[in-house]
Design a protein around this motif. Structure first.
Motif, mmCIF file in Angstrom:
data_model
loop_
_atom_site.group_PDB
_atom_site.id
_atom_site.type_symbol
_atom_site.label_atom_id
_atom_site.label_comp_id
_atom_site.label_asym_id
_atom_site.label_seq_id
_atom_site.Cartn_x
_atom_site.Cartn_y
_atom_site.Cartn_z
ATOM 1 N N VAL A 267 0.854 -1.191 0.000
ATOM 2 C CA VAL A 267 0.000 0.000 0.000
ATOM 3 C C VAL A 267 0.893 1.245 0.000
ATOM 4 C CG1 VAL A 267 -1.893 -1.129 1.267
ATOM 5 C CG2 VAL A 267 -0.114 0.120 2.536
ATOM 6 N N VAL A 268 0.241 2.391 -0.252
ATOM 7 C CA VAL A 268 0.888 3.692 -0.090
ATOM 8 C C VAL A 268 0.239 4.378 1.102
ATOM 9 C CG1 VAL A 268 1.272 5.958 -1.124
ATOM 10 C CG2 VAL A 268 1.530 3.898 -2.516
ATOM 11 N N MET A 269 1.075 4.979 1.954
ATOM 12 C CA MET A 269 0.584 5.595 3.183
ATOM 13 C C MET A 269 1.109 7.012 3.350
ATOM 14 S SD MET A 269 0.943 2.565 6.085
ATOM 15 C CE MET A 269 0.006 3.532 7.291
ATOM 16 N N LEU A 270 0.367 7.804 4.113
ATOM 17 C CA LEU A 270 0.874 9.059 4.661
ATOM 18 C C LEU A 270 1.566 8.714 5.976
ATOM 19 C CD1 LEU A 270 -2.266 11.352 4.147
ATOM 20 C CD2 LEU A 270 -0.238 11.201 2.684
ATOM 21 N N ASP A 271 2.807 9.162 6.131
ATOM 22 C CA ASP A 271 3.638 8.807 7.281
ATOM 23 C C ASP A 271 3.811 10.027 8.184
ATOM 24 O OD1 ASP A 271 5.545 7.981 9.062
ATOM 25 O OD2 ASP A 271 7.107 7.593 7.577
ATOM 26 N N TYR A 272 3.252 9.954 9.397
ATOM 27 C CA TYR A 272 3.259 11.083 10.332
ATOM 28 C C TYR A 272 4.329 10.951 11.416
ATOM 29 C CZ TYR A 272 -1.280 12.577 8.407
ATOM 30 O OH TYR A 272 -2.292 13.010 7.582
ATOM 31 N N ARG A 273 5.258 10.014 11.278
ATOM 32 C CA ARG A 273 6.210 9.779 12.364
ATOM 33 C C ARG A 273 7.067 10.994 12.675
ATOM 34 N NH1 ARG A 273 9.273 4.559 10.312
ATOM 35 N NH2 ARG A 273 8.910 5.672 8.337
ATOM 36 N N THR A 274 7.480 11.727 11.669
ATOM 37 C CA THR A 274 8.351 12.876 11.890
ATOM 38 C C THR A 274 7.579 14.141 12.202
ATOM 39 O OG1 THR A 274 10.013 11.945 10.388
ATOM 40 C CG2 THR A 274 10.192 14.283 10.884
ATOM 41 N N CYS A 275 6.460 14.350 11.521
ATOM 42 C CA CYS A 275 5.745 15.626 11.615
ATOM 43 C C CYS A 275 4.711 15.677 12.727
ATOM 44 C CB CYS A 275 5.066 15.924 10.282
ATOM 45 S SG CYS A 275 3.726 14.761 9.875
ATOM 46 N N ASP A 278 -0.616 16.336 13.402
ATOM 47 C CA ASP A 278 -1.199 17.526 12.772
ATOM 48 C C ASP A 278 -0.268 18.134 11.732
ATOM 49 O OD1 ASP A 278 -3.525 17.409 14.340
ATOM 50 O OD2 ASP A 278 -2.528 18.439 16.004
ATOM 51 N N GLY A 279 0.863 17.480 11.473
ATOM 52 C CA GLY A 279 1.832 18.055 10.556
ATOM 53 C C GLY A 279 1.643 17.619 9.111
ATOM 54 N N GLU A 280 2.654 17.927 8.290
ATOM 55 C CA GLU A 280 2.639 17.584 6.870
ATOM 56 C C GLU A 280 3.362 16.250 6.684
ATOM 57 O OE1 GLU A 280 1.607 18.017 2.925
ATOM 58 O OE2 GLU A 280 1.084 19.399 4.549
ATOM 59 N N PRO A 281 2.617 15.176 6.421
ATOM 60 C CA PRO A 281 3.241 13.851 6.379
ATOM 61 C C PRO A 281 3.988 13.578 5.084
ATOM 62 C CG PRO A 281 0.919 13.670 5.831
ATOM 63 C CD PRO A 281 1.156 15.114 6.186
ATOM 64 N N GLU A 282 4.955 12.662 5.181
ATOM 65 C CA GLU A 282 5.617 12.147 3.995
ATOM 66 C C GLU A 282 4.754 11.062 3.376
ATOM 67 O OE1 GLU A 282 10.243 12.703 5.489
ATOM 68 O OE2 GLU A 282 9.296 10.727 5.544
ATOM 69 N N VAL A 283 5.098 10.658 2.175
ATOM 70 C CA VAL A 283 4.397 9.570 1.502
ATOM 71 C C VAL A 283 5.362 8.403 1.367
ATOM 72 C CG1 VAL A 283 3.111 8.844 -0.546
ATOM 73 C CG2 VAL A 283 2.966 11.221 0.248
ATOM 74 N N ILE A 284 4.912 7.224 1.783
ATOM 75 C CA ILE A 284 5.763 6.047 1.777
ATOM 76 C C ILE A 284 5.043 4.868 1.133
ATOM 77 C CG2 ILE A 284 7.086 6.720 3.823
ATOM 78 C CD1 ILE A 284 5.275 4.801 5.460
ATOM 79 N N HIS A 285 5.819 3.906 0.707
ATOM 80 C CA HIS A 285 5.295 2.625 0.222
ATOM 81 C C HIS A 285 5.597 1.596 1.305
ATOM 82 C CE1 HIS A 285 5.869 -1.283 -1.975
ATOM 83 N NE2 HIS A 285 4.730 -0.912 -2.513
ATOM 84 N N VAL A 286 4.613 0.761 1.648
ATOM 85 C CA VAL A 286 4.801 -0.265 2.667
ATOM 86 C C VAL A 286 4.521 -1.618 2.025
ATOM 87 C CG1 VAL A 286 4.245 -1.051 4.987
ATOM 88 C CG2 VAL A 286 4.011 1.373 4.416
#
Length: 460
Positions: A267-275, A278-286
């Motif tokens: 899948v493709v996910m929005l990744d909120y680990r860093t932000c 409520d921040g601007e997430p990165e986009v990752i492939h899992v």
């Protein structure tokens, strides 16, 4: 350790009764456990996915295991699945040095090195981003997609409309979905969904610098999930983000926004680990097929959307098919496969039969690979029959170890790789059907299964 206990442990290992092994060995007083007991205990913990416990046991025999390639392999195995790739590389390299040429060791060493490099790049990128976030004192609000036309972004089809597209989301619905998900959706995502709420984009591929289970240089998506609950493939639909996280085991680090052609296996996910939530997430492939391996795609959702390209850019299907057709027709069999075929008397021209079946597989799929389809299962059956006919004392572990040397990594007549889950899935299915049985730890086809297989081959 006496032979009776060894036989019992081997049987439980063959039957995947690893907890029985743990229970039995832990029942032995600790000061009476010898090297082999502790080593097998470590292996059982590894097979139960209890890698810290495995390392704890294996550490007790570290001094005695210095010259044991198997000890180093089991340590490396635990480190690998704990994603401690630096230590995994060291362990597998030592195992390979002590016993060169073992295919499993070489595979895990190669994968550990690749994942270590990826992990190091990921740490450097996240550190740089964190520094940038901390030093940023102001931000300039920009209108999402102000420099990109969305007019021709979506595919217009009845299927897409029925399966994916919902009515444009209201502010109230957006707030409700964000509350349910526990994350603030990016402004660019909301903008795109207000243009069309979910669907299939015309461009479905995104370039990657690292290989995934899908391809060496890109990933593919099937759709982008809309904001809502109505459609199955919407963020809070019955096949949406929470379903993929809770039922499929994807990491709870953000929001699943795209499904992929693998039907759930990546899948493709929005990744909120860093932000933060409520921040601007990165986009990752899992990648579920690779123990939920994470591959960075884009700094933000808008960058991801702008980076999508047509699948035609990666279409080498005709060339790949032609190459694989030549391979299965003329490629030299591996030495093991040649040896096994030479001993067959029940079927005339067994080599040509194998080539013919594999040609049909390439014609149907466009490439040379075995999965869970009928012809692939036939080739799994053929390989198993050939091997156990010559080596009747084969147990599950031994067969899974030897399998890659026939066709998967068979050189000229080979696939260059395989997913072990396909083989274990086939084996479990044949055992469930009663076509493969176990006799004193040995796996074998029933006489009826052999007769049916020979009949299939004679017709091929």
């Amino acid at each position: 350790m006496d032979q009776k206990l060894i036989d019992q442990l081997n049987q439980w290992h063959e039957e995947d009764e690893h907890q029985q092994i743990v229970n039995t060995l832990l029942a032995v007083p600790e000061d009476e456990r010898d090297y082999e007991m502790i080593s097998r205990l470590g292996r059982a913990y590894n097979n139960l996915d209890l890698y810290d416990e495995a390392l704890s046991q294996l550490d007790k025999i570290a001094e005695a295991g210095k010259q044991d390639s198997i000890w180093h392999f089991r340590v490396g195995y635990a480190y690998y699945y704990l994603r401690r790739y630096k230590e995994a590389v060291q362990a597998f390299a030592t195992s390979d040095k002590l016993e060169p040429g073992d295919e499993n060791t070489e595979y895990f060493l190669q994968m550990s090195r690749r994942k270590l490099k990826k992990q190091q790049r990921q740490k450097q990128r996240l550190a740089a981003k964190q520094t940038a976030l901390e030093s940023s004192r102001s931000s300039i609000d920009t209108v999402p997609f102000s420099d990109m036309s969305l007019t021709n972004f979506w595919e217009k089809s009845e299927y897409a409309r029925q399966e994916y597209v919902s009515e444009p989301p209201t502010d109230e619905l957006i707030a409700s979905i964000e509350e349910e998900l526990g994350y603030k959706l990016p402004a660019s995502y909301i903008t795109l969904m207000k243009h069309q709420n979910g669907g299939i984009p015309r461009n479905t591929c995104f370039p990657t610098e690292e290989p995934t289970s899908w391809a060496e240089d890109h990933i593919a998506i099937t759709s982008i999930l809309g904001i809502g609950r109505e459609k199955s493939y919407s963020l809070c639909g019955d096949s949406g983000s929470r379903f993929m996280i809770e039922d499929w085991g994807y990491p709870d680090i953000g929001v699943v926004i795209c499904d992929c052609p693998s039907a759930g296996h990546d899948v493709v996910m929005l990744d909120y680990r860093t932000c933060g939530r409520d921040g601007e997430p990165e986009v990752i492939h899992v990648d579920q097929e690779d123990d939920y391996e994470i591959t960075f795609l884009a700094e933000n959702f808008e960058e991801f959307i702008k980076g999508l390209v047509s699948e035609e850019e990666y279409d080498t299907s005709e060339e790949d098919k032609a190459t694989d057709l030549h391979k299965v027709a003329h490629g030299k069999f591996s030495s093991l496969l040649e040896e096994l075929c030479a001993k067959v008397t029940e079927v005339e021209q067994i080599e040509q039969k194998i080539r013919r079946i594999c040609t049909e597989i390439v014609e149907e799929k466009g490439h040379f690979s075995f999965h869970a389809d009928e012809k692939s299962y036939l080739m799994y059956d053929v390989q198993f029959w050939l091997y156990t006919k010559s080596y009747p004392d084969t147990d599950r572990e031994h067969y899974l170890d030897i399998y890659p040397k026939m066709i998967a990594f068979g050189g000229e007549f080979g696939q260059g790789g395989y997913a072990p889950s396909w083989i274990t899935g086939w084996l479990d299915q044949r055992k469930k059907e009663g076509r493969i049985v176990k006799d004193h730890g040995r796996l074998q086809f029933t006489d009826q299964a052999i007769a049916e297989l020979i009949q299939q081959l004679q017709k091929a």
